[in-house]
Design an enzyme around this catalytic site. Structure first.
Site, PDB file in Angstrom:
ATOM      1  N   GLY A 189      -3.159   3.611  14.174  1.00  0.00           N
ATOM      2  CA  GLY A 189      -3.196   4.771  15.057  1.00  0.00           C
ATOM      3  C   GLY A 189      -1.951   4.805  15.910  1.00  0.00           C
ATOM      4  O   GLY A 189      -1.224   3.822  15.996  1.00  0.00           O
ATOM      5  N   PRO A 191       0.672   4.859  19.122  1.00  0.00           N
ATOM      6  CA  PRO A 191       0.763   3.914  20.233  1.00  0.00           C
ATOM      7  C   PRO A 191      -0.110   4.357  21.405  1.00  0.00           C
ATOM      8  O   PRO A 191      -0.256   5.550  21.648  1.00  0.00           O
ATOM      9  CB  PRO A 191       2.235   3.956  20.643  1.00  0.00           C
ATOM     10  CG  PRO A 191       2.947   4.683  19.581  1.00  0.00           C
ATOM     11  CD  PRO A 191       1.950   5.460  18.793  1.00  0.00           C
ATOM     12  N   THR A 196      -4.990  -2.526  20.713  1.00  0.00           N
ATOM     13  CA  THR A 196      -5.031  -3.861  21.291  1.00  0.00           C
ATOM     14  C   THR A 196      -6.297  -4.018  22.125  1.00  0.00           C
ATOM     15  O   THR A 196      -6.997  -5.031  22.049  1.00  0.00           O
ATOM     16  CB  THR A 196      -3.794  -4.097  22.177  1.00  0.00           C
ATOM     17  OG1 THR A 196      -2.640  -3.748  21.430  1.00  0.00           O
ATOM     18  CG2 THR A 196      -3.698  -5.527  22.615  1.00  0.00           C
ATOM     19  N   HIS A 414      -4.043  28.086  11.981  1.00  0.00           N
ATOM     20  CA  HIS A 414      -3.443  27.503  10.780  1.00  0.00           C
ATOM     21  C   HIS A 414      -4.424  26.516  10.131  1.00  0.00           C
ATOM     22  O   HIS A 414      -4.719  26.609   8.936  1.00  0.00           O
ATOM     23  CB  HIS A 414      -2.132  26.800  11.173  1.00  0.00           C
ATOM     24  CG  HIS A 414      -1.443  26.095  10.045  1.00  0.00           C
ATOM     25  ND1 HIS A 414      -0.247  26.523   9.526  1.00  0.00           N
ATOM     26  CD2 HIS A 414      -1.773  24.994   9.344  1.00  0.00           C
ATOM     27  CE1 HIS A 414       0.131  25.714   8.570  1.00  0.00           C
ATOM     28  NE2 HIS A 414      -0.783  24.771   8.430  1.00  0.00           N
ATOM     29  N   GLU A 415      -4.933  25.612  10.933  1.00  0.00           N
ATOM     30  CA  GLU A 415      -5.843  24.600  10.364  1.00  0.00           C
ATOM     31  C   GLU A 415      -7.126  25.241   9.868  1.00  0.00           C
ATOM     32  O   GLU A 415      -7.679  24.828   8.852  1.00  0.00           O
ATOM     33  CB  GLU A 415      -6.159  23.515  11.401  1.00  0.00           C
ATOM     34  CG  GLU A 415      -4.945  22.684  11.838  1.00  0.00           C
ATOM     35  CD  GLU A 415      -4.212  22.037  10.672  1.00  0.00           C
ATOM     36  OE1 GLU A 415      -4.840  21.760   9.629  1.00  0.00           O
ATOM     37  OE2 GLU A 415      -2.985  21.814  10.792  1.00  0.00           O
ATOM     38  N   ASP A 491       3.112  21.709   3.880  1.00  0.00           N
ATOM     39  CA  ASP A 491       2.199  22.306   2.911  1.00  0.00           C
ATOM     40  C   ASP A 491       2.989  22.851   1.736  1.00  0.00           C
ATOM     41  O   ASP A 491       2.623  22.646   0.580  1.00  0.00           O
ATOM     42  CB  ASP A 491       1.438  23.479   3.551  1.00  0.00           C
ATOM     43  CG  ASP A 491       0.585  23.020   4.733  1.00  0.00           C
ATOM     44  OD1 ASP A 491       0.245  21.830   4.775  1.00  0.00           O
ATOM     45  OD2 ASP A 491       0.278  23.863   5.594  1.00  0.00           O
TER      46      ASP A 491
HETATM   47  P1  ADP Z   1      -2.186   0.300  21.508  1.00  0.00           P
HETATM   48  O1  ADP Z   1      -2.400  -1.143  21.241  1.00  0.00           O
HETATM   49  O2  ADP Z   1      -2.998   1.176  20.599  1.00  0.00           O
HETATM   50  O3  ADP Z   1      -0.779   0.726  21.569  1.00  0.00           O
HETATM   51  P2  ADP Z   1      -3.307  -0.430  24.007  1.00  0.00           P
HETATM   52  O4  ADP Z   1      -4.607  -0.998  23.573  1.00  0.00           O
HETATM   53  O5  ADP Z   1      -2.258  -1.398  24.326  1.00  0.00           O
HETATM   54  O6  ADP Z   1      -2.787   0.603  22.948  1.00  0.00           O
HETATM   55  O7  ADP Z   1      -3.576   0.552  25.218  1.00  0.00           O
HETATM   56  C1  ADP Z   1      -2.911   0.419  26.426  1.00  0.00           C
HETATM   57  C2  ADP Z   1      -3.840   0.699  27.566  1.00  0.00           C
HETATM   58  O8  ADP Z   1      -4.237   2.050  27.571  1.00  0.00           O
HETATM   59  C3  ADP Z   1      -5.122  -0.088  27.487  1.00  0.00           C
HETATM   60  O9  ADP Z   1      -4.981  -1.318  28.099  1.00  0.00           O
HETATM   61  C4  ADP Z   1      -6.113   0.802  28.218  1.00  0.00           C
HETATM   62  O10 ADP Z   1      -6.062   0.559  29.600  1.00  0.00           O
HETATM   63  C5  ADP Z   1      -5.587   2.182  27.949  1.00  0.00           C
HETATM   64  N1  ADP Z   1      -6.324   2.757  26.824  1.00  0.00           N
HETATM   65  C6  ADP Z   1      -5.826   3.081  25.626  1.00  0.00           C
HETATM   66  N2  ADP Z   1      -6.775   3.596  24.826  1.00  0.00           N
HETATM   67  C7  ADP Z   1      -7.922   3.584  25.531  1.00  0.00           C
HETATM   68  C8  ADP Z   1      -9.277   3.978  25.234  1.00  0.00           C
HETATM   69  N3  ADP Z   1      -9.612   4.486  24.025  1.00  0.00           N
HETATM   70  N4  ADP Z   1     -10.202   3.815  26.192  1.00  0.00           N
HETATM   71  C9  ADP Z   1      -9.856   3.308  27.387  1.00  0.00           C
HETATM   72  N5  ADP Z   1      -8.625   2.911  27.720  1.00  0.00           N
HETATM   73  C10 ADP Z   1      -7.650   3.044  26.819  1.00  0.00           C
HETATM   74 ZN    ZN Z   2      -0.899  23.276   7.076  1.00  0.00          ZN
HETATM   75 MG    MG Z   3      -0.880  -2.539  21.249  1.00  0.00          MG
END
Ligand code: ADP
Ligand code: ZN
Ligand code: MG
Length: 598
Positions: A189, A191, A196, A414-415, A491
């Protein structure tokens, strides 16, 4: 090794020197004999190599002396001269210590100095120190203290992850009936969407230790170090099983081996070795022990296929950007940490933050709290959030900026154009979901279609239906807006490929008959298609183009006609899609495809 040997030699050398330098009252043996003859020696302590003693009368202002013992029967000589004498306990602890510590100290100082200089110059010493400082840290947490409570807006992934937690809690029971036990799970997914976070939450939920390593930290290391570290990581984790190993930024390590521009030939040995070791470890461990390997990436498409094979990272969990409901939930999670005024409306905030990731929203809450603090308010209010959104949006790069309202409307239609045709045409894959949450850079919305199982054959009608669905986006824009946009570029590329294949590969048109003019292979015999030349003349080439064009034109007219008849239904669906940002299959069915009332 070399350093160690040189250091030890040096220490011995210096030690000898220091032993001598310690005593300033050293005299030659001949001098000692002379003093002995003169009867000026009062006492002597006989050592194995030295004699120290006291003069009766000071010589040159000194009362003591030391001399090296020369072969010969000293004892007889001393006896003859009537000097008091004694043996010596050879180990003089403090002298010994000193003679070791000082040279060692000097060596360390020198070594440190040299290395520092080398580091400053960015020479090989820089890397040398990195090994020492262990650039790729394996961090280990017994308890992450995170739970699913802390993660919101990933409801789709959640169920699958909960199943994995159940496995970690009871690894033996899980495989009891011979069910295949999960080994590697890839979280994919954009960033900041919480990959994490969710990995840590899984460890917390299952109450197992969490081993963390970051793929990008391996990249600059010496060959072999990364591999050793991976081996070590798995060994340690195995000892603590059940446990989670989390490899963040897996793409840094596991990018397809030939996808590195400029790396042709030699390649990046370190990365390859580390990747190879990772594959070995993934294959090697017994998942029944309760070890679960999680990987995270925001570019799953560039991963080496070897990593994704069965028994490795074969389960994929998508962690998408949150839709509106998801954003409301995430705001709820992070707002727990700040003091909120009554009447803060998460719904309104979520509406304004289309495209924000979880991390962006966390940042937003924090920014709002800062603004509220600055204006010395008692609590964070709606105005703080609105101001914070403006600030964040203005400050962020273009690609992270939420879409404008106009763009959102266009993307929604569009979608829905794709989705409506996907539902209406029998040959198209069933539509699973429509979303106007940007999924990746460049894709502003998406229509998710579920492929109809494994297919070996496709009929002409099915191909044409698929082409029509692909044209639905552009057709909807043409029907609902005055002007069309660039949104259909991807597309059209697919459409072109398919239409050409219908004509020139599959022999499905009367105009060109059953001749395979193209083989659809990108490369053959090492040559890309463009260089191989073609087996047919200009006239045929033109005919292929024209026939393909005719197929596309017909499909486009058909798409426009169908959308035209469903105008009002698409309008209503668009309102809902704009409101909710995603529509599920059943939503779409009830909105778009009412059964013919007969
Ligand atoms: P990734 O690893 O996908 O890049 P992280 O897990 O490092 O993202 O997310 C960074 C911070 O953003 C997390 O520590 C959290 O505080 C916040 N965060 C991201 N996504 C969520 C979520 N779905 N629900 C709650 N907090 C989130
Ligand atoms: Zn399209
Ligand atoms: Mg991360």
């Amino acid at each position: 090794m070399g350093y160690a040997i040189i250091a030890i030699f040096g220490v011995f050398l210096l030690q000898g020197l220091i032993m001598d330098l310690q005593r300033t009252d050293q005299i030659p043996f001949s001098e000692f004999e002379k003093q002995l003859d003169e009867g000026n020696i009062e006492r002597v302590t006989v050592g194995s190599e030295t004699l120290d003693g006291i003069y009766s009368e000071p010589v040159d202002g000194k009362t003591e002396f030391v001399t090296r013992r020369v072969q010969g029967d000293i004892v007889d000589q001393l006896e003859e001269a009537g000097v008091e004498y004694d043996g010596k306990v050879e180990t003089d602890f403090w002298t010994g210590m000193l003679s070791w510590i000082i040279p060692l100290g000097i060596f360390f100082a020198l070594w440190y100095f040299v290395i520092r200089r080398m580091m400053q110059q960015g020479g090989p010493g820089g890397q040398l120190m990195q090994i020492g400082k262990s650039n790729a840290r394996v961090s280990y947490e017994q308890d992450t203290g995170t739970s699913f409570e802390d993660v919101a807006g990933i409801d789709e992934a959640r169920e699958e992850l909960e199943e994995l937690v159940a496995f970690l809690k009871n690894p033996q029971g899980y495989g009891r009936l011979g069910a295949k036990v999960p080994k590697g799970v890839l979280l994919a997914g954009p960033p900041g969407t919480g990959k994490t976070l969710v990995a840590r939450a899984m460890a917390g939920e299952a109450a197992v230790p969490f081993f963390y390593i970051n793929g990008s930290e391996f990249v600059q290391m010496f060959v072999g170090v990364g591999a050793a570290r991976v081996r070590d990581l798995f060994k340690q984790a195995n000892e603590h099983a059940p446990a989670i190993i989390f490899i963040d930024e897996l793409d840094a390590l596991g990018a397809a081996r030939n996808s590195q521009p400029g790396m042709a030939g030699g390649g990046n040995d370190e990365k390859e070795q580390t990747l190879h070791q990772l594959l070995v470890e993934l294959d090697g461990f017994d998942p029944k022990s309760g070890l679960l390997v999680l990987g995270a990436t925001n570019r799953a498409e560039i991963l080496d296929p070897a990593l994704l094979r069965a028994g490795r990272f074969d389960r994929h969990v998508t962690v998408p950007r949150p839709d509106k409901k998801g954003r409301i939930d995430i705001l709820g999670v992070h707002a727990r940490k700040v003091k909120l005024a009554d009447g803060v409306n998460f719904e309104a905030i979520a509406r304004l933050t289309a495209g924000f990731s979880g991390a962006d929203l966390e940042n937003l809450v924090n920014e709002a709290a800062l603004l509220a603090t600055r204006r010395e308010a008692d609590a964070v209010e709606q105005v703080d959030f609105t101001a914070a959104i403006e600030r964040l949006v203005a400050g962020s790069e273009k690609k992270n900026r939420p879409m404008s309202e106009e763009e959102r409307v266009r993307v929604a239609y569009h979608e829905l154009g794709h989705a409506y045709l996907g539902l209406a045409l029998p040959g198209a894959d069933p539509v699973q979901k429509v979303s106007i949450v940007p999924r990746s850079i460049g894709a502003l919305g998406y229509t998710l279609q579920r492929p109809i199982g494994d297919r070996f054959l496709m009929t002409r009608a099915e191909l044409i239906d698929k082409i029509t669905v692909l044209l639905g986006g552009r057709a909807a824009e043409a029907v609902f807006f005055e002007d069309i946009s660039t949104g259909a570029a991807d597309d059209l590329q697919k459409v072109t490929q398919m239409a050409r294949a219908v004509v020139a590969q599959y022999g499905m048109t009367d105009t060109l008959g059953l001749i395979a003019y193209e083989d659809g292979q990108q490369t053959q015999g090492g040559l890309p298609q463009a260089l191989r030349g073609r087996d047919h003349g200009d006239e045929t080439a033109r005919l292929i183009d024209e026939t393909a064009r005719k197929i596309v034109d017909d499909a486009y007219d058909r798409a426009k006609g169908m959308i035209e008849t469903a105008r009002s239904r698409i309008d209503t669906a668009a309102q809902r899609l704009l409101e909710e940002e995603t529509l599920s299959e059943s939503d779409l069915r009830s909105q778009l495809a009412p059964e013919p009332a007969t």
